[in-house]
Design an enzyme around this catalytic site. Structure first.
Site, mmCIF file in Angstrom:
data_model
loop_
_atom_site.group_PDB
_atom_site.id
_atom_site.type_symbol
_atom_site.label_atom_id
_atom_site.label_comp_id
_atom_site.label_asym_id
_atom_site.label_seq_id
_atom_site.Cartn_x
_atom_site.Cartn_y
_atom_site.Cartn_z
ATOM 1 N N TYR A 252 0.807 -1.222 0.000
ATOM 2 C CA TYR A 252 0.000 0.000 0.000
ATOM 3 C C TYR A 252 0.845 1.279 0.000
ATOM 4 O O TYR A 252 0.298 2.374 0.074
ATOM 5 C CB TYR A 252 -0.900 0.039 1.238
ATOM 6 C CG TYR A 252 -2.206 -0.696 1.102
ATOM 7 C CD1 TYR A 252 -2.351 -1.746 0.197
ATOM 8 C CD2 TYR A 252 -3.301 -0.350 1.880
ATOM 9 C CE1 TYR A 252 -3.545 -2.429 0.087
ATOM 10 C CE2 TYR A 252 -4.503 -1.023 1.772
ATOM 11 C CZ TYR A 252 -4.611 -2.068 0.873
ATOM 12 O OH TYR A 252 -5.808 -2.730 0.780
ATOM 13 N N LYS B 239 1.684 -13.551 6.097
ATOM 14 C CA LYS B 239 1.812 -14.583 5.066
ATOM 15 C C LYS B 239 3.300 -14.860 4.861
ATOM 16 O O LYS B 239 3.794 -14.906 3.726
ATOM 17 C CB LYS B 239 1.166 -14.109 3.758
ATOM 18 C CG LYS B 239 -0.341 -14.122 3.752
ATOM 19 C CD LYS B 239 -0.940 -15.516 3.732
ATOM 20 C CE LYS B 239 -0.696 -16.226 2.425
ATOM 21 N NZ LYS B 239 -1.249 -17.601 2.426
ATOM 22 N N ASP C 99 -4.431 -16.612 6.092
ATOM 23 C CA ASP C 99 -5.612 -17.342 5.590
ATOM 24 C C ASP C 99 -6.218 -18.210 6.695
ATOM 25 O O ASP C 99 -7.437 -18.268 6.858
ATOM 26 C CB ASP C 99 -5.304 -18.152 4.322
ATOM 27 C CG ASP C 99 -3.947 -18.809 4.342
ATOM 28 O OD1 ASP C 99 -3.177 -18.570 5.287
ATOM 29 O OD2 ASP C 99 -3.645 -19.575 3.409
ATOM 30 N N ASP D 203 -6.335 -4.523 6.270
ATOM 31 C CA ASP D 203 -7.492 -3.953 5.589
ATOM 32 C C ASP D 203 -8.607 -4.998 5.506
ATOM 33 O O ASP D 203 -9.760 -4.752 5.884
ATOM 34 C CB ASP D 203 -7.049 -3.517 4.178
ATOM 35 C CG ASP D 203 -8.003 -2.526 3.558
ATOM 36 O OD1 ASP D 203 -9.027 -2.208 4.181
ATOM 37 O OD2 ASP D 203 -7.726 -2.069 2.428
#
Ligand code: NAD
Length: 421
Positions: A150, A219, A285, A309
């Protein structure tokens, strides 16, 4: 006469009894929900402190209102006011379309280096929820707010820079990748400093509020040098700076393993670890599954910008959606903080006096807590919870509740004000 909030040399805020607080009223539904919310804030402060404290609201312009009045979407005076007065609050702002104008929210975050996006998620009794046990959801998300994919370093497929970047990667960095024609490129930035300051704030929050755990969500299994490093830097901070107050999964596992060998000693250690904040990690996840399956396992969550987010909105949906989800953007070092509704301007409903002001009201509650005005914050939370419990609500909740009473935005605020005590 109002005074400024300042940051003390000890890293603690000095909040006078009559602080000047800049606010942006917001576009679209902003004026409706702000006008309702500010009455709640003022009454709660007056009642909590018997008139000894009050907020001097200073309107500053941004968004459409600023553009019509000054020709600028984000006038310099607005930025300087937030810089000068440290703490501010804002309604939702229209994101100007095209013309190279950045999102106003992103501009504010960048300008003040507001590196934590703080999003608490808690269920209030009676709020319609899509999950069976929304009462099990009680989390505070610390989302890194300045880095990651971002950061805005990206090149469109058509840009010459994108081709240059591909050539650089192939020929100078020995990257073995077959680029398709017309490829856009974005760069993911994760620094030690950026990660540590975010995770440090999350751990400090857990210790201060006696919360059981901090989960670092990442991740890192795939993106080893960015998200994986984020996780490792998090554990490093926990062990180097908070060893007396935290323990990590590694320490816990070691203690359990030792138990077989020297039970008395290990039990002693286990007792020492109990009562401390556990710092653990989880792949993003899996985390998104686990918040649905076992939300009670999570309390404070520290994560990167993009994960944060998604996670914040998924959690908000579990406890009633964006009409009630508050947020803040904070730099704990300088003290700068802007509190905000997390929803947008819902332009179709502008000036209808129908939308839910809870997101702004609860952002104000976060602001009062940040200022150390806990009594006023608690008073508002109690009154808001009761109002919702009694099913006297705005249209978004009304449509999902049985036997509810429909209220206008301003009437909902009146109900809360009646209950402030
Ligand atoms: P939105 O959040 O404004 O509205 C989506 C829908 O959510 C609305 O149609 C409405 O049904 C519901 N909703 C929103 N706020 C509500 C409230 N307080 N009470 C009840 N229901 C509510 O999202 P959008 O339509 O995608 O965006 C509209 C504008 O807002 C865009 O310009 C966007 O860029 C901007 N935006 C600003 C912010 C911000 O300032 N923080 C955040 C998101 C979007």
């Amino acid at each position: 006469m109002g005074e400024k909030v300042t940051m003390g040399a000890n890293g603690k805020l000095n909040v006078p009894n009559n602080p000047i607080i800049p606010f942006i009223i917001g576009d679209g539904i902003g004026p409706d929900i702000w006008n309702a919310s500010v009455r709640v804030f003022d009454t709660a402060v007056a009642k909590s402190y018997g008139g000894e404290r009050s907020i001097l609201w200073k309107e500053v312009l941004a968004g459409e209102k600023a553009f019509y009045e000054t020709g600028s979407w984000l006038p310099e005076e607005t930025l300087s006011a937030f810089k000068e007065y440290l703490i501010g609050i804002k309604g939702p702002l229209t994101t100007p379309i095209g013309g190279g104008i950045r999102s106003l929210n992103v501009a504010l975050r960048k300008e003040l280096d507001l590196y934590v996006c703080l999003r608490p998620t808690k269920w209030y009794e009676g709020v319609p929820s899509p999950v069976k046990r929304p009462q099990d959801v009680n989390m505070v998300v610390f989302r890194e707010n300045t880095e990651d994919i971002y950061a805005g370093i990206e090149f469109s497929a058509e840009a010459q820079e994108s081709i240059k970047m591909q050539q650089f990667l192939l020929h100078e960095m020995n990257v073995d990748y077959l680029f398709n024609p017309n490829t856009g490129i974005g760069i993911k930035i994760v620094s030690e400093e950026g990660s540590k300051r975010l995770i440090r704030s999350a751990i400090a929050h857990a210790i201060k509020h006696k919360l059981p755990s901090v989960t670092i969500v990442h991740k890192g299994n795939i993106m080893k040098f960015t998200e994986g490093a984020f996780k490792q830097w998090g554990f490093d901070v926990a062990e180097a700076e908070f060893a007396d107050f935290t323990y990590t999964w590694g320490q816990w596992e070691r203690t359990k393993a030792e138990k077989g060998q020297d039970a008395a000693n290990a039990e002693q250690k286990e007792a020492e670890l109990a009562g401390k904040v556990i710092v653990k990690d989880m792949i993003a996840d899996n985390f998104l599954q686990q918040i649905l399956l076992a939300p009670k396992d999570f309390s404070v969550v520290a994560t990167l910008n993009l994960n944060g987010d998604y996670i914040s909105d998924a959690l908000a949906a579990m406890v009633g959606g964006i009409g009630i989800a508050p947020g803040a953007n904070i730099n704990y070092r300088t003290g700068h903080a802007i509190f905000e509704a997390t929803h947008g301007t819902a332009p179709r409903f502008a000036n209808t006096n129908t939308m839910n002001p809870s997101s702004v009201i609860l952002s104000g509650v976060m602001m009062l807590e940040y200022m150390g005005w806990q009594e006023a914050a608690d008073m508002i939370v109690n009154a808001l919870s009761q109002t919702i419990k009694e099913k006297t609500v705005t249209v978004d909740f009304y449509n999902l509740m049985e036997n509810a009473t429909l209220l206008k935005t301003s009437e909902f605020a009146d109900k809360i004000i009646e209950k402030l005590k």
